[in-house]
Enzyme design. Structure first.
Site, PDB file in Angstrom:
ATOM      1  N   ARG A 125       5.811   2.954  19.277  1.00  0.00           N
ATOM      2  CA  ARG A 125       6.388   1.735  18.687  1.00  0.00           C
ATOM      3  C   ARG A 125       7.252   1.077  19.757  1.00  0.00           C
ATOM      4  O   ARG A 125       8.199   1.687  20.266  1.00  0.00           O
ATOM      5  CB  ARG A 125       7.221   2.058  17.448  1.00  0.00           C
ATOM      6  CG  ARG A 125       8.006   0.855  16.938  1.00  0.00           C
ATOM      7  CD  ARG A 125       8.646   1.080  15.588  1.00  0.00           C
ATOM      8  NE  ARG A 125       7.676   1.057  14.519  1.00  0.00           N
ATOM      9  CZ  ARG A 125       7.972   0.880  13.231  1.00  0.00           C
ATOM     10  NH1 ARG A 125       9.228   0.694  12.854  1.00  0.00           N
ATOM     11  NH2 ARG A 125       7.025   0.889  12.309  1.00  0.00           N
ATOM     12  N   HIS A 161       0.547  -4.527  13.739  1.00  0.00           N
ATOM     13  CA  HIS A 161       0.951  -3.287  13.050  1.00  0.00           C
ATOM     14  C   HIS A 161      -0.282  -2.725  12.331  1.00  0.00           C
ATOM     15  O   HIS A 161      -0.346  -2.686  11.102  1.00  0.00           O
ATOM     16  CB  HIS A 161       2.073  -3.608  12.065  1.00  0.00           C
ATOM     17  CG  HIS A 161       2.850  -2.411  11.592  1.00  0.00           C
ATOM     18  ND1 HIS A 161       2.641  -1.125  12.058  1.00  0.00           N
ATOM     19  CD2 HIS A 161       3.852  -2.302  10.665  1.00  0.00           C
ATOM     20  CE1 HIS A 161       3.468  -0.293  11.452  1.00  0.00           C
ATOM     21  NE2 HIS A 161       4.204  -0.973  10.612  1.00  0.00           N
ATOM     22  N   GLN A 173      -0.100   0.063   9.467  1.00  0.00           N
ATOM     23  CA  GLN A 173       0.366  -0.422   8.168  1.00  0.00           C
ATOM     24  C   GLN A 173      -0.788  -1.076   7.407  1.00  0.00           C
ATOM     25  O   GLN A 173      -0.957  -0.858   6.204  1.00  0.00           O
ATOM     26  CB  GLN A 173       1.505  -1.429   8.354  1.00  0.00           C
ATOM     27  CG  GLN A 173       2.019  -1.997   7.055  1.00  0.00           C
ATOM     28  CD  GLN A 173       2.728  -0.977   6.183  1.00  0.00           C
ATOM     29  OE1 GLN A 173       3.652  -0.319   6.643  1.00  0.00           O
ATOM     30  NE2 GLN A 173       2.299  -0.823   4.932  1.00  0.00           N
ATOM     31  N   ASP A 203       6.451 -10.212   4.071  1.00  0.00           N
ATOM     32  CA  ASP A 203       7.234  -9.344   4.957  1.00  0.00           C
ATOM     33  C   ASP A 203       8.545 -10.076   5.248  1.00  0.00           C
ATOM     34  O   ASP A 203       8.703 -11.262   4.915  1.00  0.00           O
ATOM     35  CB  ASP A 203       6.427  -9.087   6.245  1.00  0.00           C
ATOM     36  CG  ASP A 203       7.061  -8.044   7.165  1.00  0.00           C
ATOM     37  OD1 ASP A 203       7.983  -7.327   6.733  1.00  0.00           O
ATOM     38  OD2 ASP A 203       6.633  -7.965   8.329  1.00  0.00           O
ATOM     39  N   CYS A 239       5.237  -4.318   3.355  1.00  0.00           N
ATOM     40  CA  CYS A 239       5.225  -3.097   4.185  1.00  0.00           C
ATOM     41  C   CYS A 239       6.544  -2.350   4.113  1.00  0.00           C
ATOM     42  O   CYS A 239       6.599  -1.168   4.440  1.00  0.00           O
ATOM     43  CB  CYS A 239       4.865  -3.448   5.615  1.00  0.00           C
ATOM     44  SG  CYS A 239       6.066  -4.519   6.447  1.00  0.00           S
ATOM     45  N   ARG A 283       0.574   5.380   3.876  1.00  0.00           N
ATOM     46  CA  ARG A 283       0.708   5.499   5.330  1.00  0.00           C
ATOM     47  C   ARG A 283       0.319   6.918   5.752  1.00  0.00           C
ATOM     48  O   ARG A 283      -0.371   7.126   6.743  1.00  0.00           O
ATOM     49  CB  ARG A 283       2.155   5.205   5.770  1.00  0.00           C
ATOM     50  CG  ARG A 283       2.662   3.797   5.495  1.00  0.00           C
ATOM     51  CD  ARG A 283       1.943   2.765   6.318  1.00  0.00           C
ATOM     52  NE  ARG A 283       1.975   3.051   7.735  1.00  0.00           N
ATOM     53  CZ  ARG A 283       2.959   2.694   8.579  1.00  0.00           C
ATOM     54  NH1 ARG A 283       3.964   1.971   8.117  1.00  0.00           N
ATOM     55  NH2 ARG A 283       2.910   2.983   9.858  1.00  0.00           N
TER      56      ARG A 283
END
Ligand code: CP
Ligand code: NVA
Length: 309
Positions: free
Chosen positions: A107, A134, A137, A226, A266, A294
């Site tokens: 990340r 991402h 996700q 988001d 998310c 996830r």
């Protein structure tokens, strides 16, 4: 200096997968969910490094638990604690870590940094979020849509998906999902905050830029949002609050969506900003299944990259 030739697979963006691979992963993720905690250990003896340069709750913990449930060991590697944080080049770090570890889950901020890591690593590199995308996700998101609305609808692309808010890393990965699966994606973002224009161009007619959140949400089967300010954009919070004021997923907007629509986020969420508390906690919200998924999706992904059948 040339990077080592490698035959390994990475997951830097969703479109690193073919459509068939993506659908297989979603099916395998559902199987892992049924298998539960005490299943086989296809990654016994393997070691995975988790290199996290930004905060994380879900990604970090779900990858660590996925490794443990698959029989691999995992190691949290903060760049602050590594020589990387003192200026050791990525190309040296990636080559050295590849001599010890079987995969790197990374990340970071700039996507180019992740690409550099992947170029020099001789083991698979997985994008655990960059400023540009991402993918892990969105794997879990698609799994959640398949669970709630049916795997067939996902594989046939028989869905209208609304993206409301920032055209950020998550929006970009959803565009890639639309490219692969062919569903209709409508994105409603304030002027100047749209998704990657090159991705929009690649998506062609599959992605429609909507004039308003209401236009995106009307008849949608999945409504997705988001935060208004992502990690690294803390200095823009006030300016973004003004620009995004009308880009909220609320009960009024949800009344326009398909009555069986589900809501995704998310997480972490800012209640009262991009999403109304009543929607996040309401019956159409799938956000906690989405967070759980996830784990299952990443078990399927690690198995695919490290122990393909
Ligand atoms: N959704 C997500 O990636 O959460 P974390 O930042 O907590 O990992
Ligand atoms: N867009 C958000 C997602 C967090 C999981 C961010 O990058 O901060």
């Amino acid at each position: 200096m040339t990077a080592p030739a490698a035959t390994k697979r990475d997951l830097l963006r969703l479109t690193d997968l073919s459509r068939a691979e993506l659908l297989d992963l979603l099916e395998r993720a559902a199987e892992w969910k049924l298998i539960g905690k005490r299943g086989p250990h296809p990654l016994a003896g393997r070691a995975v490094g988790l290199v996290f340069e930004k905060a994380s709750t879900r990604t970090r913990v779900s990858f660590a638990v996925a490794c443990s449930q698959l029989g691999a060991s995992e190691m949290m590697l903060s760049p602050r604690d590594m020589q990387l944080g003192r200026g050791e080049p990525i190309r040296d770090t990636a080559r050295v870590l590849s001599r010890y570890l079987d995969a790197l889950v990374v990340r970071t901020f700039a996507h180019a940094k992740l690409e550099d890591m992947a170029r020099w690593a001789t083991v698979p590199v997985v994008n655990a979020l960059t400023d540009a995308s991402h993918p892990c996700q969105v794997l879990a998101d698609l799994m959640t849509v398949a669970e709630r609305l049916g795997q067939d609808r996902v594989s046939r692309g028989e869905l209208a998906v609304a993206w409301v808010g920032d055209g950020n890393n998550m929006a970009n990965s959803w565009i890639e999902a639309a490219i692969l699966l062919g569903f209709e994606l409508r994105v409603a973002c304030p002027p100047g905050y749209g998704p990657d224009p090159e991705l929009l161009r690649r998506a062609g007619g599959k992605v429609r830029v909507a004039a308003s959140p209401a236009e995106a949400m009307r008849g949608a089967h999945v409504v997705n949002t988001d935060v208004w300010a992502s990690m690294g954009q803390e200095a823009e919070v006030e300016e973004r609050r003004r620009a995004f004021r009308d880009y909220i997923v609320d009960r009024k907007g949800m009344a326009l969506a398909d009555p069986a629509a589900i809501v995704l986020h998310c997480l972490p969420a800012h209640r009262g900003e991009e999403i109304e508390e009543e929607v996040l906690e309401g019956p159409q919200s799938a956000v906690f299944d989405e967070a759980e998924n996830r784990l299952h999706a990443q078990k399927a992904l690690l198995e695919f990259l490290l122990a393909p059948p």
